[in-house]
Design a protein around this motif. Sequence first.
Motif, PDB file in Angstrom:
ATOM      1  N   GLY A 231       0.802  -1.216   0.000  1.00 49.08           N
ATOM      2  CA  GLY A 231       0.000   0.000   0.000  1.00 49.08           C
ATOM      3  C   GLY A 231       0.834   1.265   0.000  1.00 49.08           C
ATOM      4  N   ARG A 232       0.143   2.388   0.041  1.00 51.62           N
ATOM      5  CA  ARG A 232       0.825   3.685   0.055  1.00 51.62           C
ATOM      6  C   ARG A 232       1.444   3.939   1.416  1.00 51.62           C
ATOM      7  NH1 ARG A 232      -1.877   9.643  -0.917  1.00 51.62           N
ATOM      8  NH2 ARG A 232      -2.185   9.540   1.322  1.00 51.62           N
ATOM      9  N   GLN A 233       2.677   4.389   1.428  1.00 47.25           N
ATOM     10  CA  GLN A 233       3.391   4.634   2.681  1.00 47.25           C
ATOM     11  C   GLN A 233       4.175   5.935   2.594  1.00 47.25           C
ATOM     12  OE1 GLN A 233       5.915   1.249   3.467  1.00 47.25           O
ATOM     13  NE2 GLN A 233       4.201  -0.154   3.820  1.00 47.25           N
ATOM     14  N   GLU A 234       4.520   6.465   3.752  1.00 50.01           N
ATOM     15  CA  GLU A 234       5.369   7.649   3.834  1.00 50.01           C
ATOM     16  C   GLU A 234       6.094   7.655   5.165  1.00 50.01           C
ATOM     17  OE1 GLU A 234       3.178  11.431   4.329  1.00 50.01           O
ATOM     18  OE2 GLU A 234       1.369  10.219   4.288  1.00 50.01           O
ATOM     19  N   GLY A 235       7.051   8.559   5.309  1.00 51.54           N
ATOM     20  CA  GLY A 235       7.737   8.753   6.575  1.00 51.54           C
ATOM     21  C   GLY A 235       8.425   7.512   7.099  1.00 51.54           C
ATOM     22  N   ALA A 236       8.289   7.301   8.406  1.00 52.99           N
ATOM     23  CA  ALA A 236       8.990   6.198   9.065  1.00 52.99           C
ATOM     24  C   ALA A 236       8.536   4.840   8.549  1.00 52.99           C
ATOM     25  CB  ALA A 236       8.773   6.281  10.576  1.00 52.99           C
ATOM     26  N   THR A 237       7.254   4.702   8.233  1.00 53.34           N
ATOM     27  CA  THR A 237       6.750   3.422   7.724  1.00 53.34           C
ATOM     28  C   THR A 237       7.442   3.067   6.407  1.00 53.34           C
ATOM     29  OG1 THR A 237       4.604   3.827   8.752  1.00 53.34           O
ATOM     30  CG2 THR A 237       4.688   2.147   7.043  1.00 53.34           C
ATOM     31  N   LEU A 238       7.561   4.050   5.515  1.00 52.87           N
ATOM     32  CA  LEU A 238       8.239   3.821   4.243  1.00 52.87           C
ATOM     33  C   LEU A 238       9.708   3.489   4.466  1.00 52.87           C
ATOM     34  CD1 LEU A 238       8.419   3.839   1.174  1.00 52.87           C
ATOM     35  CD2 LEU A 238       8.623   6.337   1.257  1.00 52.87           C
ATOM     36  N   ALA A 239      10.354   4.197   5.371  1.00 55.29           N
ATOM     37  CA  ALA A 239      11.770   3.945   5.647  1.00 55.29           C
ATOM     38  C   ALA A 239      11.985   2.525   6.154  1.00 55.29           C
ATOM     39  CB  ALA A 239      12.291   4.957   6.668  1.00 55.29           C
ATOM     40  N   HIS A 240      11.082   2.018   6.982  1.00 53.10           N
ATOM     41  CA  HIS A 240      11.191   0.647   7.471  1.00 53.10           C
ATOM     42  C   HIS A 240      10.991  -0.358   6.338  1.00 53.10           C
ATOM     43  CE1 HIS A 240      10.652   2.408  11.580  1.00 53.10           C
ATOM     44  NE2 HIS A 240      11.503   1.453  11.857  1.00 53.10           N
ATOM     45  N   SER A 241      10.130  -0.029   5.390  1.00 47.84           N
ATOM     46  CA  SER A 241       9.943  -0.929   4.254  1.00 47.84           C
ATOM     47  C   SER A 241      11.206  -1.019   3.410  1.00 47.84           C
ATOM     48  CB  SER A 241       8.757  -0.469   3.395  1.00 47.84           C
ATOM     49  OG  SER A 241       7.531  -0.690   4.068  1.00 47.84           O
ATOM     50  N   TYR A 242      11.810   0.140   3.125  1.00 49.26           N
ATOM     51  CA  TYR A 242      13.085   0.115   2.399  1.00 49.26           C
ATOM     52  C   TYR A 242      14.096  -0.774   3.138  1.00 49.26           C
ATOM     53  CZ  TYR A 242      12.443   3.970  -1.013  1.00 49.26           C
ATOM     54  OH  TYR A 242      12.067   4.765  -2.075  1.00 49.26           O
ATOM     55  N   ALA A 243      14.186  -0.584   4.447  1.00 47.09           N
ATOM     56  CA  ALA A 243      15.182  -1.304   5.232  1.00 47.09           C
ATOM     57  C   ALA A 243      14.914  -2.806   5.268  1.00 47.09           C
ATOM     58  CB  ALA A 243      15.233  -0.747   6.650  1.00 47.09           C
TER      59      ALA A 243
END
Length: 380
Positions: free
Chosen positions: A254-266
């Motif tokens: 789904g759509r993500q931003e901020g810390a949630t998106l950063a955790h997905s990248y990681a």
Amino acid sequence: MRIAIVTESFLPTLSGVTTSVCRVLDCLAAAGGHDVLVICPSPAPTQYLGFRVTTVPTVTLRAFRVGLPTRRLEQILRDFAPDVVHAASPFGLGARGLAAARNLGIPTVAIYQTDMPSYVAQHGGPVGPLAHRASWTWVRHLHSLADLTLAPSSAAITELAAHGVPRVALWGRGVDTATYSPELRRSPQVAQLRSRLAPNGEVIVGYVGRLAPEKELHRLAEIADLPGISIALVGEGPSRDEIAALLPRAHFLGRQEGATLAHSYASFDIFCHTGTKETFGQTLQEAMASRLPVVAPAAGGPLDIVKPGVTGLLFNPDASGSLRQSIGTLVSDEAMRERMGASGARKMAGRSWNGMTQRLLDYYASVIAGSRARSVSRAA
């Protein structure tokens, strides 16, 4: 400086244009002393970090909010009296902003960020080729209104020059290395996400961006049956159902931003970008800041970002199986993934938004000085 930013996209819409504008505003607010007005499609917040936000009426086209280029824009600029007008990825609203600024004698900088002609051609059906030519005619006209156009990559500069766009210089994009950090790899959130995406220790191949035709996600079908991988996609868009049918075992986050998106990248092991029409490739920078090896087509913006064999691999978008070979090479070699990820993180350490914003301020100063010199010349 007093800066008016006319942008085709702003919060709450999430896009590369919105991200770039917000990061510039973050840096201007932190530096202090600047007065900024943001003009954007409605709805939008009334302010951002103390900077005023003014909206214009909007229509929706293919799920995009498009600001109407009304005559009121000139009055807004006249009342604010900026030192410079910054047109972010201008096409409709931004073109009107550039024309209004010219009428008022205000210096302008236009940011070329979206390859709109290719997008129009891709969605134009039978009239796509004609629409593509017409779009370039429009892009050439609107950028000729700007004192300076800033393009994000050498490929974009070459393409603009080939279509007769004058006065072009290079301005890349910064990356938030505090948010996108390899340190997150050790967090409980990432461990939990990895256990869900790769319960049997699969290598996670991730994508971040819109799920839309122009992103060419159909290319991921090449790796759908690659042994030992798990595919994860962050984002939403009109192609979601089509891509889900094409990749039945993929995970859609789904759509993500901020810390949630950063955790997905990681949580990813490899980052894969598939679109060939990107003028830059901000998600590649975010992935590299997260210490990921990246795979992207050898076309457009990624040519400036990815150093083949050092920070990732470039695949031939015209050769069937090239993407599969690139991903397969990284899947089978953990040491290579680690080496490329570390190289990418080092490269991104020097690409702060503060540095890019200072460079942008220098460009502002140059067009302001040029405008003043022309005024003196005319007066003489």
